[in-house]
Design a protein around this motif. Structure first.
Motif, PDB file in Angstrom:
ATOM      1  N   SER A 133      11.158   3.831  21.829  1.00 12.92           N
ATOM      2  CA  SER A 133       9.858   4.302  21.336  1.00 12.92           C
ATOM      3  C   SER A 133       9.109   4.949  22.494  1.00 12.92           C
ATOM      4  O   SER A 133       8.646   4.255  23.393  1.00 12.92           O
ATOM      5  CB  SER A 133       9.031   3.135  20.784  1.00 12.92           C
ATOM      6  N   ASP A 225       1.524   2.846  12.434  1.00 11.70           N
ATOM      7  CA  ASP A 225       2.910   2.485  12.166  1.00 11.70           C
ATOM      8  C   ASP A 225       3.684   3.736  11.788  1.00 11.70           C
ATOM      9  O   ASP A 225       3.106   4.796  11.513  1.00 11.70           O
ATOM     10  CB  ASP A 225       3.020   1.395  11.100  1.00 11.70           C
ATOM     11  N   SER A 226       5.007   3.638  11.763  1.00 11.98           N
ATOM     12  CA  SER A 226       5.847   4.823  11.593  1.00 11.98           C
ATOM     13  C   SER A 226       5.651   5.481  10.233  1.00 11.98           C
ATOM     14  O   SER A 226       5.722   6.715  10.113  1.00 11.98           O
ATOM     15  CB  SER A 226       7.316   4.462  11.796  1.00 11.98           C
ATOM     16  N   VAL A 248       9.401  10.335  14.329  1.00 13.23           N
ATOM     17  CA  VAL A 248       9.081   8.898  14.388  1.00 13.23           C
ATOM     18  C   VAL A 248      10.291   8.064  14.784  1.00 13.23           C
ATOM     19  O   VAL A 248      10.128   6.939  15.280  1.00 13.23           O
ATOM     20  CB  VAL A 248       8.469   8.389  13.062  1.00 13.23           C
ATOM     21  N   HIS A 252       8.393   6.097  17.550  1.00 18.25           N
ATOM     22  CA  HIS A 252       8.089   4.764  17.042  1.00 18.25           C
ATOM     23  C   HIS A 252       9.310   3.849  16.961  1.00 18.25           C
ATOM     24  O   HIS A 252       9.169   2.685  16.569  1.00 18.25           O
ATOM     25  CB  HIS A 252       7.465   4.863  15.647  1.00 18.25           C
ATOM     26  N   CYS A 254      11.543   4.015  14.726  1.00 20.54           N
ATOM     27  CA  CYS A 254      11.527   3.651  13.312  1.00 20.54           C
ATOM     28  C   CYS A 254      12.922   3.238  12.841  1.00 20.54           C
ATOM     29  O   CYS A 254      13.871   4.009  12.977  1.00 20.54           O
ATOM     30  CB  CYS A 254      11.023   4.805  12.459  1.00 20.54           C
TER      31      CYS A 254
END
Length: 323
Positions: A133, A225-226, A248, A252, A254
């Motif tokens: 991330s 959040d993703s 993402v 993130h 994800c």
């Protein structure tokens, strides 16, 4: 200087340093691989001394060196950073390397029993992999937009052109040729003829320019959040499901976002899971039983070594630079 559990001589040579303990086996190469735009990405360098990367942190440009040590539960990653953004960089190392990446749901025996054998075998051999991330939305978004609807070769050629033309030398102790990617302001200042020289058409260049008009807001997406971040990205004209998912996955870590619309992914998943080619709708249907963990499953398919049949037409590389 920020020094935490780092060897004194190594730490003293850097503007900031940290030693991170992942709490188990860790593969730096597998974790960093998704972040690199090919083996010739000018912002990355892999050496025997570790992985080097250059980017712009909130406080400024930074060179970050990562190297692994120890085995199994005693493994660790040493991070040293140089430049104005050094403290920001080492503070973000745990997240960058997947400290928040939780595989417990994927590895739960009940869930694990539903996975294809190819996936379970790949997971057994790759327990040390993490989903990284970066938290850096602009750095992930721009090269992803350049990859829209073109071959990987064409996109990476264009990205390297911009890096060599507008990237800046990595600060401090950095390998020769390591470059910091352009900032949002630098991307916005690139004239139209340079996009043409790089082989980037007006649709993609316009999407980059449109997105970066709100660069500050884009970087704030790292705090969502993703799912929310991906949805916000798709409110920008020219950014769809594929682009948002690709971003993402990197910003993130994800575990679920699937790159719907990818030129190769649907057929790859189809062949890997059923032995037959499928389209995006078919891929989504095949992966539905593992919703929430679909990106992990795809990552394991790639790490399994499976390769789909190579017959059929290839996407043609377009070169409009001399038109």
């Amino acid at each position: 200087m920020t020094i935490a559990d780092a060897p004194p001589l190594v730490a003293a040579a850097a503007d900031a340093a940290v030693r991170w303990h992942p709490g188990g086996s860790f593969r730096l190469d597998q974790t960093m691989f998704p972040l690199m735009r090919g083996n010739a990405d000018p912002s990355f360098a892999a050496h025997a001394s570790g992985y080097w990367m250059a980017f712009t942190a909130p406080a400024g440009p930074v060179t970050l060196r990562l190297s692994c040590g120890g085995l199994g539960p005693d493994s660790f990653v040493d991070a040293q950073a140089w430049g104005p953004g050094a403290s920001d960089a080492v503070a973000g190392v745990p997240r960058l390397l997947g400290a928040d990446d939780d595989w417990s749901a994927f590895d739960d025996p009940t869930f694990h029993a539903t996975l294809p054998r190819r996936v379970t075998e790949a997971r057994r051999r790759n327990l040390a992999v993490r989903l990284p991330s970066t938290g850096r939305v602009v750095d992930s978004l721009v090269p992803t937009i350049l990859e829209q609807k073109v071959t990987t070769l064409e996109a990476r050629r264009g990205y390297r052109y911009f890096m060599y033309r507008y990237g800046t030398p990595a600060p401090g102790k950095a390998p020769a040729g390591l470059l910091v990617p352009p900032t949002a302001r630098q991307w916005l200042a690139i004239p139209s003829w340079e996009w043409h020289k790089a082989g980037v058409g007006p649709q993609r260049s316009a999407t980059v320019m449109r997105a970066l008009q709100s660069a500050v807001a884009l970087e704030r997406l790292a705090g969502l959040d993703s799912v929310q971040a991906g949805a916000r990205l798709q409110t920008i004209p020219g950014i769809g499901v594929w682009t948002a998912a690709e971003v993402v996955q990197r910003t993130h870590g994800c575990p679920d976002s699937i790159s719907v619309g990818d030129y190769h992914l649907a057929s790859y998943v189809g062949y890997a899971l059923t032995g037959q080619k499928t389209d995006d709708a078919g891929m989504i249907e095949l992966l539905e039983p593992w919703r929430g963990q679909r990106q992990r499953l795809v990552r394991m398919l790639y790490l399994s070594g499976f390769r789909k049949p190579t017959f059929g037409p290839r996407m043609t590389v377009q070169d409009h630079r001399h038109h």
